[in-house]
Write a protein that holds these residues in place. Structure first.
Motif, PDB file in Angstrom:
ATOM      1  N   LEU A  12      -7.024   7.596 -50.959  1.00 21.53           N
ATOM      2  CA  LEU A  12      -7.531   8.788 -50.898  1.00 21.53           C
ATOM      3  C   LEU A  12      -6.454   9.865 -51.211  1.00 21.53           C
ATOM      4  CD1 LEU A  12      -8.348   7.138 -48.116  1.00 21.53           C
ATOM      5  CD2 LEU A  12      -9.763   9.155 -47.712  1.00 21.53           C
ATOM      6  N   GLY A  13      -7.205  10.522 -52.702  1.00 16.47           N
ATOM      7  CA  GLY A  13      -6.107  11.715 -53.050  1.00 16.47           C
ATOM      8  C   GLY A  13      -5.934  11.561 -54.639  1.00 16.47           C
ATOM      9  N   VAL A  14      -6.346  10.640 -55.325  1.00 11.62           N
ATOM     10  CA  VAL A  14      -5.946  10.548 -56.701  1.00 11.62           C
ATOM     11  C   VAL A  14      -6.732  11.853 -57.338  1.00 11.62           C
ATOM     12  CG1 VAL A  14      -6.197   9.264 -59.021  1.00 11.62           C
ATOM     13  CG2 VAL A  14      -5.379   7.944 -56.966  1.00 11.62           C
ATOM     14  N   ALA A  15      -6.129  12.711 -58.196  1.00 17.37           N
ATOM     15  CA  ALA A  15      -6.719  13.868 -58.807  1.00 17.37           C
ATOM     16  C   ALA A  15      -6.445  13.586 -60.030  1.00 17.37           C
ATOM     17  CB  ALA A  15      -5.953  15.296 -58.198  1.00 17.37           C
ATOM     18  N   ASN A  16      -5.463  13.135 -60.583  1.00 18.95           N
ATOM     19  CA  ASN A  16      -5.270  12.797 -62.137  1.00 18.95           C
ATOM     20  C   ASN A  16      -4.028  11.883 -62.193  1.00 18.95           C
ATOM     21  OD1 ASN A  16      -2.770  14.423 -61.891  1.00 18.95           O
ATOM     22  ND2 ASN A  16      -4.060  16.329 -62.136  1.00 18.95           N
ATOM     23  N   ASP A  17      -3.586  11.651 -63.402  1.00 17.40           N
ATOM     24  CA  ASP A  17      -2.680  10.625 -63.645  1.00 17.40           C
ATOM     25  C   ASP A  17      -0.982  11.109 -63.324  1.00 17.40           C
ATOM     26  OD1 ASP A  17      -2.605  12.386 -66.031  1.00 17.40           O
ATOM     27  OD2 ASP A  17      -2.943  10.686 -67.258  1.00 17.40           O
ATOM     28  N   TYR A  18      -1.073  12.420 -62.832  1.00 12.36           N
ATOM     29  CA  TYR A  18       0.028  13.059 -62.502  1.00 12.36           C
ATOM     30  C   TYR A  18       0.325  12.634 -61.052  1.00 12.36           C
ATOM     31  CZ  TYR A  18       0.740  14.690 -67.377  1.00 12.36           C
ATOM     32  OH  TYR A  18       0.882  14.920 -68.667  1.00 12.36           O
ATOM     33  N   SER A  19      -0.798  12.551 -60.457  1.00 14.42           N
ATOM     34  CA  SER A  19      -0.706  12.300 -58.854  1.00 14.42           C
ATOM     35  C   SER A  19       0.322  11.314 -58.118  1.00 14.42           C
ATOM     36  CB  SER A  19      -2.335  12.156 -58.225  1.00 14.42           C
ATOM     37  OG  SER A  19      -3.168  13.169 -58.574  1.00 14.42           O
ATOM     38  N   ILE A  20       0.962  11.628 -57.211  1.00 15.21           N
ATOM     39  CA  ILE A  20       1.945  10.839 -56.666  1.00 15.21           C
ATOM     40  C   ILE A  20       0.924   9.710 -56.220  1.00 15.21           C
ATOM     41  CG2 ILE A  20       3.421  10.317 -54.670  1.00 15.21           C
ATOM     42  CD1 ILE A  20       4.724  13.019 -54.789  1.00 15.21           C
ATOM     43  N   ALA A  21      -0.341   9.669 -55.536  1.00 11.04           N
ATOM     44  CA  ALA A  21      -0.918   8.683 -55.146  1.00 11.04           C
ATOM     45  C   ALA A  21      -1.228   7.790 -56.613  1.00 11.04           C
ATOM     46  CB  ALA A  21      -2.458   9.169 -54.901  1.00 11.04           C
ATOM     47  N   TRP A  22      -1.208   8.266 -57.579  1.00  6.31           N
ATOM     48  CA  TRP A  22      -1.637   7.402 -58.768  1.00  6.31           C
ATOM     49  C   TRP A  22      -0.319   6.777 -59.289  1.00  6.31           C
ATOM     50  CZ3 TRP A  22      -4.913   4.594 -60.872  1.00  6.31           C
ATOM     51  CH2 TRP A  22      -4.802   4.266 -62.258  1.00  6.31           C
ATOM     52  N   ALA A  23       0.801   7.272 -59.000  1.00  8.62           N
ATOM     53  CA  ALA A  23       1.995   6.482 -59.101  1.00  8.62           C
ATOM     54  C   ALA A  23       2.146   5.202 -58.103  1.00  8.62           C
ATOM     55  CB  ALA A  23       3.227   7.296 -59.094  1.00  8.62           C
ATOM     56  N   ILE A  24       1.816   5.416 -56.796  1.00  6.04           N
ATOM     57  CA  ILE A  24       1.746   4.615 -56.150  1.00  6.04           C
ATOM     58  C   ILE A  24       1.018   3.222 -56.084  1.00  6.04           C
ATOM     59  CG2 ILE A  24       1.432   3.939 -53.513  1.00  6.04           C
ATOM     60  CD1 ILE A  24       2.591   6.817 -52.853  1.00  6.04           C
ATOM     61  N   THR A  25      -0.372   3.858 -56.553  1.00  6.11           N
ATOM     62  CA  THR A  25      -1.378   2.826 -57.256  1.00  6.11           C
ATOM     63  C   THR A  25      -0.977   1.944 -57.982  1.00  6.11           C
ATOM     64  OG1 THR A  25      -3.159   4.378 -56.507  1.00  6.11           O
ATOM     65  CG2 THR A  25      -3.685   2.610 -58.107  1.00  6.11           C
ATOM     66  N   ASP A  87      -6.288  -3.828 -45.605  1.00  3.94           N
ATOM     67  CA  ASP A  87      -4.970  -4.177 -45.257  1.00  3.94           C
ATOM     68  C   ASP A  87      -4.033  -2.881 -45.393  1.00  3.94           C
ATOM     69  OD1 ASP A  87      -4.760  -7.417 -45.323  1.00  3.94           O
ATOM     70  OD2 ASP A  87      -5.547  -6.748 -47.314  1.00  3.94           O
ATOM     71  N   PHE A  88      -4.554  -1.961 -45.903  1.00  3.84           N
ATOM     72  CA  PHE A  88      -3.798  -0.624 -46.091  1.00  3.84           C
ATOM     73  C   PHE A  88      -4.543   0.557 -46.746  1.00  3.84           C
ATOM     74  CE2 PHE A  88      -3.168  -2.831 -50.082  1.00  3.84           C
ATOM     75  CZ  PHE A  88      -3.575  -1.694 -51.036  1.00  3.84           C
ATOM     76  N   VAL A  89      -4.076   1.791 -46.380  1.00  2.00           N
ATOM     77  CA  VAL A  89      -4.644   2.844 -46.796  1.00  2.00           C
ATOM     78  C   VAL A  89      -3.601   4.023 -47.120  1.00  2.00           C
ATOM     79  CG1 VAL A  89      -6.085   5.097 -45.872  1.00  2.00           C
ATOM     80  CG2 VAL A  89      -6.833   2.755 -45.160  1.00  2.00           C
ATOM     81  N   LEU A  90      -3.807   4.750 -48.226  1.00  2.00           N
ATOM     82  CA  LEU A  90      -2.939   5.774 -48.594  1.00  2.00           C
ATOM     83  C   LEU A  90      -3.675   7.005 -48.626  1.00  2.00           C
ATOM     84  CD1 LEU A  90      -0.373   6.599 -50.184  1.00  2.00           C
ATOM     85  CD2 LEU A  90      -1.513   6.277 -52.398  1.00  2.00           C
ATOM     86  N   HIS A  91      -3.129   7.884 -47.948  1.00  2.00           N
ATOM     87  CA  HIS A  91      -3.721   9.263 -47.680  1.00  2.00           C
ATOM     88  C   HIS A  91      -2.689  10.177 -48.376  1.00  2.00           C
ATOM     89  CE1 HIS A  91      -3.724  13.114 -45.543  1.00  2.00           C
ATOM     90  NE2 HIS A  91      -5.088  12.803 -45.329  1.00  2.00           N
ATOM     91  N   SER A  92      -3.433  10.956 -49.291  1.00  2.67           N
ATOM     92  CA  SER A  92      -2.755  11.965 -50.581  1.00  2.67           C
ATOM     93  C   SER A  92      -3.639  12.864 -50.536  1.00  2.67           C
ATOM     94  CB  SER A  92      -2.322  11.110 -51.605  1.00  2.67           C
ATOM     95  OG  SER A  92      -1.776  12.179 -52.727  1.00  2.67           O
ATOM     96  N   ILE A  93      -3.817  13.812 -49.339  1.00  5.02           N
ATOM     97  CA  ILE A  93      -4.758  15.008 -49.429  1.00  5.02           C
ATOM     98  C   ILE A  93      -4.246  16.257 -48.731  1.00  5.02           C
ATOM     99  CG2 ILE A  93      -6.994  15.779 -48.489  1.00  5.02           C
ATOM    100  CD1 ILE A  93      -8.030  12.582 -48.510  1.00  5.02           C
ATOM    101  N   ALA A  94      -4.096  17.100 -49.592  1.00  6.61           N
ATOM    102  CA  ALA A  94      -3.626  18.371 -48.816  1.00  6.61           C
ATOM    103  C   ALA A  94      -4.297  19.602 -49.637  1.00  6.61           C
ATOM    104  CB  ALA A  94      -2.321  18.794 -49.082  1.00  6.61           C
ATOM    105  N   PHE A  95      -4.606  20.824 -48.956  1.00  5.98           N
ATOM    106  CA  PHE A  95      -5.194  21.886 -49.828  1.00  5.98           C
ATOM    107  C   PHE A  95      -4.890  23.169 -48.560  1.00  5.98           C
ATOM    108  CE2 PHE A  95      -8.806  25.036 -49.680  1.00  5.98           C
ATOM    109  CZ  PHE A  95      -8.593  25.252 -51.325  1.00  5.98           C
ATOM    110  N   ALA A  96      -4.641  24.207 -49.416  1.00  2.37           N
ATOM    111  CA  ALA A  96      -4.880  25.703 -48.914  1.00  2.37           C
ATOM    112  C   ALA A  96      -5.478  26.437 -49.751  1.00  2.37           C
ATOM    113  CB  ALA A  96      -3.426  25.958 -48.163  1.00  2.37           C
ATOM    114  N   PRO A  97      -6.044  27.552 -49.437  1.00  4.23           N
ATOM    115  CA  PRO A  97      -6.558  28.590 -50.064  1.00  4.23           C
ATOM    116  C   PRO A  97      -5.348  29.197 -51.000  1.00  4.23           C
ATOM    117  CG  PRO A  97      -7.607  28.998 -48.376  1.00  4.23           C
ATOM    118  CD  PRO A  97      -6.340  27.895 -47.836  1.00  4.23           C
ATOM    119  N   LEU A  98      -5.426  29.380 -52.324  1.00  3.46           N
ATOM    120  CA  LEU A  98      -4.402  29.667 -53.252  1.00  3.46           C
ATOM    121  C   LEU A  98      -4.004  31.284 -52.729  1.00  3.46           C
ATOM    122  CD1 LEU A  98      -2.689  29.267 -55.634  1.00  3.46           C
ATOM    123  CD2 LEU A  98      -4.504  30.528 -56.994  1.00  3.46           C
ATOM    124  N   GLU A  99      -4.931  31.997 -52.170  1.00  4.60           N
ATOM    125  CA  GLU A  99      -4.332  33.456 -51.767  1.00  4.60           C
ATOM    126  C   GLU A  99      -3.444  33.260 -50.707  1.00  4.60           C
ATOM    127  OE1 GLU A  99      -8.568  33.092 -50.495  1.00  4.60           O
ATOM    128  OE2 GLU A  99      -7.281  32.414 -51.961  1.00  4.60           O
TER     129      GLU A  99
END
Length: 269
Positions: A12-25, A87-99
């Motif tokens: 959960l949480g791959v946004a693009n190929d720069y994502s840490i989740a993608w590096a782990i993937t 067998d496993f789950v990767l959680h790579s999710i975070a968000f806060a309003p920019l302001e």
């Protein structure tokens, strides 16, 4: 035979190929893992994630808004239908309003705080609850955090408070799920250029700070974080739970600028 041959997981949480989740993937794929992915609802978000993951042949790609329990339930129901168990789950999710990210924490809005905590912290709780139902023989859950949850990092603001709550959640979830042989850990990476980091800003300055102060005199690479995440998800980390594992070239152990201060003093005088 790879380290993850026959192992099945949800990312959960791959946004693009720069994502840490993608590096782990990528490390998981290299070791033979079968993977499913989630994306934010909507055709645009699906296309964005599909463009990244399609080359590795994902077994599953489903929408999931972690603010909605029914979406999380549906995602894990689809995972059950596809894989049977996980067998496993990767959680790579975070968000806060920019302001809210841009302003000092003391000026954080109530609604922004609730939204950031819901997405960045409670989502791990909800995901872990549903994931545990698909791990009858045990498993591993890993989330991504940052040192700004342990110490004040100027500019990290509201997200630092969220990461502090996430770190505590890792420990309590590890306690709750330990009897089921399910491990819960966090990876705390040094500065890496990602979509999330660009929202916080000053990532280049932080990278320079790590190079100057860390015992190894350099910043980490995306590949190093990928390998560490893969390790924690693997059976090689079977005795590790409730930990926040730092991948930061030792920056977190420093109580002073160390050699950087000595160099600055020598240059001055």
């Amino acid at each position: 035979m790879g380290l993850f041959s026959g192992k099945k997981g949800l990312i959960l949480g791959v946004a693009n190929d720069y994502s840490i989740a993608w590096a782990i993937t990528q490390k998981l794929v290299d070791e033979g893992a079968e993977l499913g992915f989630t994306h934010l609802p909507g055709e645009k978000m699906e296309r964005r994630v599909r463009r990244v993951v399609d080359p590795i042949g994902p077994k599953l790609l489903v929408p999931c808004d972690v603010q909605k329990d029914e979406d999380i339930a549906a995602a894990f129901s689809a995972a059950k239908e596809t894989f049977g168990t996980l067998d496993f789950v990767l959680h790579s999710i975070a968000f806060a309003p920019l302001e809210d990210l841009k302003r000092p924490f003391v000026k954080a809005s109530r609604e922004g705080f609730k939204l950031a905590m819901d997405i960045s912290v409670y989502s791990l709780v909800a995901v872990s609850r549903y994931a545990s139902e698909l791990m009858p023989e045990g498993g591993s859950i890993v989330t991504l955090t940052y040192y700004g949850g342990e110490k004040v990092v100027p500019g990290y603001n509201m997200m630092g408070v969220c990461k502090a709550a996430l770190d505590a959640s890792v420990k309590y979830l590890a306690y709750d799920l330990g009897p089921k042989n399910i491990r819960v850990n966090g990876v705390s990476a040094g500065p890496v250029k990602t979509l999330a980091a660009s929202a916080v800003g000053d990532s280049d300055k932080l990278a320079g700070l790590y190079e100057a102060i860390s015992p190894m005199k350099r910043n980490i690479t995306r590949e190093e974080v990928g390998s560490t995440g893969m390790f924690l998800l693997s059976d090689h980390a079977s005795g590790i739970t409730g930990e926040i594992l730092h991948v930061d070239c030792g920056y977190n152990v420093m109580g002073s600028p160390g050699q950087a201060l000595e160099a600055a003093l020598q240059a001055k005088g």
